[in-house]
Scaffold this motif. Structure first.
Motif, mmCIF file in Angstrom:
data_model
loop_
_atom_site.group_PDB
_atom_site.id
_atom_site.type_symbol
_atom_site.label_atom_id
_atom_site.label_comp_id
_atom_site.label_asym_id
_atom_site.label_seq_id
_atom_site.Cartn_x
_atom_site.Cartn_y
_atom_site.Cartn_z
ATOM 1 N N ASN A 1 1.218 -1.377 0.218
ATOM 2 C CA ASN A 1 -0.254 0.131 -0.089
ATOM 3 C C ASN A 1 1.261 0.768 -0.104
ATOM 4 N N HIS A 2 2.644 0.946 -0.067
ATOM 5 C CA HIS A 2 3.113 2.206 -0.216
ATOM 6 C C HIS A 2 2.309 3.232 -1.180
ATOM 7 N N THR A 3 2.421 4.818 -0.922
ATOM 8 C CA THR A 3 2.247 5.500 -2.533
ATOM 9 C C THR A 3 3.841 4.983 -3.447
ATOM 10 N N ARG A 4 4.680 4.490 -3.276
ATOM 11 C CA ARG A 4 6.002 5.320 -4.284
ATOM 12 C C ARG A 4 5.927 3.261 -4.638
ATOM 13 N N ALA A 5 4.902 2.224 -3.845
ATOM 14 C CA ALA A 5 5.267 0.607 -4.262
ATOM 15 C C ALA A 5 5.131 1.267 -6.173
ATOM 16 N N ASN A 6 4.692 1.252 -7.157
ATOM 17 C CA ASN A 6 4.167 1.076 -7.861
ATOM 18 C C ASN A 6 6.050 1.638 -8.715
ATOM 19 N N GLU A 7 6.292 2.667 -8.197
ATOM 20 C CA GLU A 7 7.449 3.115 -8.851
ATOM 21 C C GLU A 7 8.665 1.953 -8.756
ATOM 22 N N ALA A 8 8.336 1.452 -6.891
ATOM 23 C CA ALA A 8 9.164 0.601 -7.003
ATOM 24 C C ALA A 8 9.375 -1.024 -7.720
ATOM 25 N N PHE A 9 8.554 -1.275 -7.824
ATOM 26 C CA PHE A 9 8.133 -2.528 -8.319
ATOM 27 C C PHE A 9 8.602 -1.928 -9.850
ATOM 28 N N GLN A 10 8.599 -1.403 -10.844
ATOM 29 C CA GLN A 10 8.970 -0.792 -11.876
ATOM 30 C C GLN A 10 9.570 -1.116 -12.563
ATOM 31 N N LYS A 11 10.943 -0.401 -11.145
ATOM 32 C CA LYS A 11 12.344 -0.601 -11.259
ATOM 33 C C LYS A 11 13.013 -1.732 -11.285
ATOM 34 N N LEU A 12 12.596 -2.426 -9.908
ATOM 35 C CA LEU A 12 12.538 -3.710 -10.193
ATOM 36 C C LEU A 12 12.826 -4.883 -10.972
ATOM 37 N N SER A 13 11.282 -4.258 -12.196
ATOM 38 C CA SER A 13 11.171 -5.274 -13.117
ATOM 39 C C SER A 13 11.641 -4.817 -13.750
ATOM 40 N N ALA A 14 12.286 -3.618 -14.470
ATOM 41 C CA ALA A 14 13.004 -4.290 -15.711
ATOM 42 C C ALA A 14 14.413 -3.889 -15.163
ATOM 43 N N ALA A 15 15.273 -4.177 -14.274
ATOM 44 C CA ALA A 15 16.727 -4.522 -13.662
ATOM 45 C C ALA A 15 16.654 -5.948 -14.149
ATOM 46 N N TYR B 1 18.673 -10.280 -15.504
ATOM 47 C CA TYR B 1 18.425 -12.569 -15.231
ATOM 48 C C TYR B 1 18.440 -13.016 -16.151
ATOM 49 N N ASP B 2 18.245 -12.434 -17.822
ATOM 50 C CA ASP B 2 18.395 -13.414 -18.835
ATOM 51 C C ASP B 2 20.265 -12.532 -19.096
ATOM 52 N N ARG B 3 20.570 -14.355 -19.627
ATOM 53 C CA ARG B 3 22.037 -13.681 -20.312
ATOM 54 C C ARG B 3 21.848 -12.410 -22.031
ATOM 55 N N GLU B 4 20.772 -13.720 -22.972
ATOM 56 C CA GLU B 4 20.536 -12.168 -23.376
ATOM 57 C C GLU B 4 20.421 -10.826 -23.563
ATOM 58 N N SER B 5 19.635 -9.865 -22.458
ATOM 59 C CA SER B 5 19.298 -9.117 -22.124
ATOM 60 C C SER B 5 20.802 -8.659 -21.603
ATOM 61 N N GLN B 6 21.458 -9.539 -20.857
ATOM 62 C CA GLN B 6 22.612 -8.688 -19.897
ATOM 63 C C GLN B 6 23.852 -8.588 -21.363
ATOM 64 N N GLN B 7 23.537 -8.886 -22.503
ATOM 65 C CA GLN B 7 24.781 -9.284 -22.969
ATOM 66 C C GLN B 7 23.811 -7.367 -23.802
ATOM 67 N N SER C 1 26.257 -3.921 -24.458
ATOM 68 C CA SER C 1 26.205 -3.331 -25.712
ATOM 69 C C SER C 1 26.478 -1.896 -25.445
ATOM 70 N N GLU C 2 24.780 -2.047 -25.596
ATOM 71 C CA GLU C 2 24.580 -0.875 -25.703
ATOM 72 C C GLU C 2 25.121 0.219 -24.428
ATOM 73 N N ILE C 3 25.877 -0.358 -23.140
ATOM 74 C CA ILE C 3 27.065 0.715 -22.721
ATOM 75 C C ILE C 3 27.909 0.956 -23.018
ATOM 76 N N LEU C 4 28.661 -0.135 -24.019
ATOM 77 C CA LEU C 4 29.996 0.042 -24.590
ATOM 78 C C LEU C 4 29.585 0.962 -25.666
ATOM 79 N N LEU C 5 28.427 1.054 -26.971
ATOM 80 C CA LEU C 5 28.242 1.990 -27.371
ATOM 81 C C LEU C 5 28.615 3.452 -27.242
ATOM 82 N N GLU C 6 27.632 3.664 -25.983
ATOM 83 C CA GLU C 6 27.038 4.299 -25.749
ATOM 84 C C GLU C 6 28.630 5.817 -24.793
ATOM 85 N N TYR C 7 29.495 4.578 -24.244
ATOM 86 C CA TYR C 7 31.377 4.978 -23.804
ATOM 87 C C TYR C 7 31.940 5.277 -24.852
ATOM 88 N N GLN C 8 31.469 4.674 -26.150
ATOM 89 C CA GLN C 8 32.562 4.536 -27.154
ATOM 90 C C GLN C 8 31.855 6.633 -27.949
#
Length: 286
Positions: A13-27, A32-38, A42-49
């Motif tokens: 029933n917390h006011t920011r429960a929806n926001e916290a659940f969205q962040k946890l779900s996105a993470a 969790y999935d190996r392909e998503s991690q890769q 890759s996106e982080i590497l492209l941003e750095y480049q």
């Protein structure tokens, strides 16, 4: 997963429960999935480049401005046209505009996914535990066979005698003694049968047979096979029962009890594994 259960809007029933659940779900979707991690890496590497390229371009522009002579030409003060964005940046922006996966999921789908992954984890742990138990039983069998053979020899058994309880040990020694096959023979393992068999093949004629091409070696192996046939249980297909048969022989015929403690520990571990498999406890309270 435990945190996502605590902050889910249907559970908290917390006011920011929806926001916290969205962040946890996105993470969760990324990590969790190996392909998503890769993809995420890759996106982080492209941003750095891209950041490095922008820094290099700015340094080159600053260096060029310093070397450029002063001029009253207005055209020299015009900004350079910005390079077109790469296709991967455009795709990433489109992806951000789309509705994320966690926002389209229902609570029932989240629970089903958690249960599926929990079952996969249990199966993995069970498989590793079975492999470890099998290695321990095989190790105890080889140790018991060596003890059994030593006690039989001390008891006055003739050198030509082969006890079925340590016949696999005798068979292994024969193979080690005659490692080299006569030419032009080779062998391979036939894994289609249980247990796997050695098949001998003539390289020139492609002829295959189960008997050893050396008659002397085949005579020794046949002796081991006949001794194995006298056992109640098979060493290859029933190793646990075969271990009990050897230890029973050591107790009754040689009054040898040094392996009783090891067998008792093994039985306790088997009982604990059986209780664990029948407990049916759930890791999460859905």
């Amino acid at each position: 997963l435990r945190f996502s259960l605590k902050v889910h809007p249907d559970k908290s029933n917390h006011t920011r429960a929806n926001e916290a659940f969205q962040k946890l779900s996105a993470a969760f979707e990324i990590l969790y999935d190996r392909e998503s991690q890769q993809n995420h890496l890759s996106e982080i590497l492209l941003e750095y480049q891209e950041q490095r390229q922008q820094e290099q371009r700015s340094k080159q522009t600053a260096t060029a401005d310093k070397k450029r002579p002063n001029s009253q030409d207005v055209s020299s003060n015009k900004k350079r046209p910005r390079p077109k964005q790469d296709h991967w940046r455009e795709a990433r922006k489109r992806k951000k505009r789309e509705t994320p996966e966690w926002a389209r999921r229902k609570w029932e789908d989240v629970v089903a996914e958690m249960r599926r992954r929990e079952e996969l984890e249990k199966q993995f742990v069970r498989s590793k535990s079975d492999q470890r138990m099998e290695r321990r039983i095989k190790g105890m069998i080889w140790r018991a066979m060596k003890i059994c053979r030593s006690l039989d020899e001390r008891a006055g058994c003739p050198p030509t005698f082969v006890n079925g309880l340590w016949a696999p040990l005798y068979e292994q020694e024969v193979f080690q003694m005659y490692k080299a096959l006569p030419r032009p023979w080779e062998y391979f393992w036939d894994s289609s049968s249980e247990p796997a068999k050695r098949i001998y093949r003539n390289v020139e004629t492609r002829e295959e047979q189960e008997t050893h091409p050396n008659p002397k070696v085949e005579e020794l192996l046949e002796k081991a096979r006949k001794a194995l046939a006298t056992n109640k249980f098979s060493f290859h297909t029933e190793p646990r029962l075969f271990l009990d048969e050897i230890i029973e022989y050591l107790r009754d015929d040689h009054e040898y009890h040094d392996m009783d403690d090891d067998l008792q520990e093994l039985e306790q571990e088997e009982k604990a594994r059986e209780n664990e498999s029948t407990r049916h406890q759930k890791e999460y309270d859905y």
